[in-house]
Write a protein that holds these residues in place. Sequence first.
Motif, PDB file in Angstrom:
ATOM      1  N   VAL A  18     -58.598  38.119 -51.390  1.00 53.20           N
ATOM      2  CA  VAL A  18     -59.171  39.421 -51.749  1.00 53.20           C
ATOM      3  C   VAL A  18     -58.030  40.355 -52.114  1.00 53.20           C
ATOM      4  O   VAL A  18     -57.150  40.620 -51.290  1.00 53.20           O
ATOM      5  N   ALA A  19     -58.037  40.850 -53.344  1.00 57.98           N
ATOM      6  CA  ALA A  19     -56.939  41.674 -53.841  1.00 57.98           C
ATOM      7  C   ALA A  19     -57.318  43.155 -53.827  1.00 57.98           C
ATOM      8  O   ALA A  19     -58.176  43.614 -54.585  1.00 57.98           O
ATOM      9  N   ASP A  20     -56.698  43.885 -52.946  1.00 55.50           N
ATOM     10  CA  ASP A  20     -56.723  45.344 -52.835  1.00 55.50           C
ATOM     11  C   ASP A  20     -58.122  45.945 -52.754  1.00 55.50           C
ATOM     12  O   ASP A  20     -58.471  46.863 -53.503  1.00 55.50           O
ATOM     13  N   ILE A  21     -58.898  45.428 -51.831  1.00 53.15           N
ATOM     14  CA  ILE A  21     -60.188  46.014 -51.477  1.00 53.15           C
ATOM     15  C   ILE A  21     -60.511  45.547 -50.064  1.00 53.15           C
ATOM     16  O   ILE A  21     -60.088  44.456 -49.660  1.00 53.15           O
ATOM     17  N   SER A  22     -61.222  46.365 -49.313  1.00 55.18           N
ATOM     18  CA  SER A  22     -61.612  45.982 -47.959  1.00 55.18           C
ATOM     19  C   SER A  22     -63.137  45.902 -47.867  1.00 55.18           C
ATOM     20  O   SER A  22     -63.833  46.267 -48.822  1.00 55.18           O
ATOM     21  N   PRO A  23     -63.683  45.444 -46.755  1.00 52.33           N
ATOM     22  CA  PRO A  23     -65.147  45.315 -46.644  1.00 52.33           C
ATOM     23  C   PRO A  23     -65.884  46.642 -46.519  1.00 52.33           C
ATOM     24  O   PRO A  23     -67.104  46.678 -46.631  1.00 52.33           O
TER      25      PRO A  23
ATOM     26  N   GLU B 137     -65.634  32.552 -41.854  1.00 49.11           N
ATOM     27  CA  GLU B 137     -64.608  32.125 -40.906  1.00 49.11           C
ATOM     28  C   GLU B 137     -63.534  31.247 -41.530  1.00 49.11           C
ATOM     29  O   GLU B 137     -62.643  30.768 -40.823  1.00 49.11           O
ATOM     30  N   GLY B 138     -63.598  31.040 -42.836  1.00 45.07           N
ATOM     31  CA  GLY B 138     -62.572  30.258 -43.506  1.00 45.07           C
ATOM     32  C   GLY B 138     -61.287  31.055 -43.695  1.00 45.07           C
ATOM     33  O   GLY B 138     -61.245  32.277 -43.483  1.00 45.07           O
ATOM     34  N   PRO B 139     -60.201  30.390 -44.101  1.00 46.17           N
ATOM     35  CA  PRO B 139     -58.921  31.080 -44.312  1.00 46.17           C
ATOM     36  C   PRO B 139     -59.045  32.144 -45.403  1.00 46.17           C
ATOM     37  O   PRO B 139     -59.557  31.870 -46.497  1.00 46.17           O
ATOM     38  N   THR B 140     -58.588  33.346 -45.089  1.00 46.41           N
ATOM     39  CA  THR B 140     -58.737  34.484 -46.001  1.00 46.41           C
ATOM     40  C   THR B 140     -57.436  35.264 -46.075  1.00 46.41           C
ATOM     41  O   THR B 140     -56.845  35.602 -45.054  1.00 46.41           O
ATOM     42  N   LEU B 141     -57.004  35.532 -47.303  1.00 47.39           N
ATOM     43  CA  LEU B 141     -55.808  36.339 -47.536  1.00 47.39           C
ATOM     44  C   LEU B 141     -56.211  37.646 -48.205  1.00 47.39           C
ATOM     45  O   LEU B 141     -56.880  37.643 -49.239  1.00 47.39           O
ATOM     46  N   PHE B 142     -55.795  38.765 -47.613  1.00 45.95           N
ATOM     47  CA  PHE B 142     -55.943  40.066 -48.246  1.00 45.95           C
ATOM     48  C   PHE B 142     -54.590  40.470 -48.821  1.00 45.95           C
ATOM     49  O   PHE B 142     -53.594  40.529 -48.095  1.00 45.95           O
TER      50      PHE B 142
ATOM     51  N   ILE C 191     -61.777  44.289 -41.233  1.00 43.62           N
ATOM     52  CA  ILE C 191     -61.495  43.003 -41.869  1.00 43.62           C
ATOM     53  C   ILE C 191     -61.610  41.874 -40.851  1.00 43.62           C
ATOM     54  O   ILE C 191     -62.218  40.830 -41.110  1.00 43.62           O
ATOM     55  N   LEU C 192     -61.044  42.084 -39.663  1.00 43.52           N
ATOM     56  CA  LEU C 192     -61.102  41.075 -38.608  1.00 43.52           C
ATOM     57  C   LEU C 192     -62.544  40.763 -38.220  1.00 43.52           C
ATOM     58  O   LEU C 192     -62.891  39.603 -37.960  1.00 43.52           O
ATOM     59  N   HIS C 193     -63.385  41.785 -38.197  1.00 47.84           N
ATOM     60  CA  HIS C 193     -64.791  41.599 -37.828  1.00 47.84           C
ATOM     61  C   HIS C 193     -65.487  40.638 -38.788  1.00 47.84           C
ATOM     62  O   HIS C 193     -66.246  39.756 -38.364  1.00 47.84           O
ATOM     63  N   HIS C 194     -65.240  40.805 -40.077  1.00 47.71           N
ATOM     64  CA  HIS C 194     -65.925  39.988 -41.089  1.00 47.71           C
ATOM     65  C   HIS C 194     -65.189  38.686 -41.398  1.00 47.71           C
ATOM     66  O   HIS C 194     -65.820  37.683 -41.755  1.00 47.71           O
ATOM     67  N   PHE C 195     -63.863  38.714 -41.272  1.00 46.54           N
ATOM     68  CA  PHE C 195     -63.025  37.572 -41.663  1.00 46.54           C
ATOM     69  C   PHE C 195     -62.027  37.274 -40.539  1.00 46.54           C
ATOM     70  O   PHE C 195     -60.853  37.635 -40.633  1.00 46.54           O
ATOM     71  N   PRO C 196     -62.491  36.639 -39.466  1.00 44.58           N
ATOM     72  CA  PRO C 196     -61.643  36.445 -38.287  1.00 44.58           C
ATOM     73  C   PRO C 196     -60.405  35.590 -38.545  1.00 44.58           C
ATOM     74  O   PRO C 196     -59.418  35.702 -37.816  1.00 44.58           O
ATOM     75  N   ASN C 197     -60.435  34.756 -39.580  1.00 40.64           N
ATOM     76  CA  ASN C 197     -59.291  33.899 -39.899  1.00 40.64           C
ATOM     77  C   ASN C 197     -58.541  34.483 -41.099  1.00 40.64           C
ATOM     78  O   ASN C 197     -58.382  33.842 -42.131  1.00 40.64           O
ATOM     79  N   TYR C 198     -58.095  35.728 -40.931  1.00 37.37           N
ATOM     80  CA  TYR C 198     -57.488  36.425 -42.061  1.00 37.37           C
ATOM     81  C   TYR C 198     -55.989  36.646 -41.844  1.00 37.37           C
ATOM     82  O   TYR C 198     -55.471  36.611 -40.730  1.00 37.37           O
TER      83      TYR C 198
END
Length: 252
Positions: A106-111, A194-199, A216-223
């Motif tokens: 995810v490039a330069d945006i948050s949930p 829960e998959g690998p996620t890079l912001f 971000i952690l709430h929605h994407f715990p493996n970030y």
Amino acid sequence: MKLNFRKSGSGQPLVILHGLFGSADNWFSIARELEKDFTLYLVDQRNHGDSPQDEEWNYSVMVEDLKELLNDEGLSEVFLMGHSMGGKTAMNFAIEYPDRVKKLIVADISPRYYPVHHQKILEGLNSIKLSEIHSRKDADDQLAQYISIPGIRQFLLKSLGRDRTGFYWKINLPVITENIEEVGKALDEDGKYEGPTLFLAGGNSDYIQQSDLQDILHHFPNYEVEFIDGAGHWLHAEKPAEVIEEVRKFLK
């Protein structure tokens, strides 16, 4: 909806989604490097680029558009990357169809929710009288009354097409103007991937802040998050080498 896309390279599939007012063209320079390692799909989202235009425009339908593309291409699982609005589409897709996304970038945006902040751009674009302009310079001169930064005008005017009848917008400007609040909508509270996620965050941008990390952690715990020094919101245009390095490192 059958989206327009450009396919190149070889290797595992990497799908890239552009941001608001953009198109697949925005990623061509980066694609020339990444296609050495991946089969790239640079996608025009609906109401942008050379994809069809439609009155319905929100993340739910954009997610289904992407699913249709993956199904048509026989792609059961992909690396998925999106910038800004495209990042919101990518996040929503990963939550809705987690088994289709091997890794997410995810490039330069948050949930979170973003208030509407494109009023001046929309005002400027809508002010251009297409029937009265004879060159791109004419359009640029009109847009300059609303937007002073040449680089932003140049980016926006990439969506100005021309055929034998004259100039036209590749973006669905009326629908985008009418539904601009859709772009800033937050992810559903219960949504989780829960998959690998890079912001990837621009160091000079305020789109991802330290205060966003808990959300971000709430929605994407493996970030994980990487800040690109010296980059603003259009980090892929301002710091392409750094973005390419981070993408390669994360996906490999």
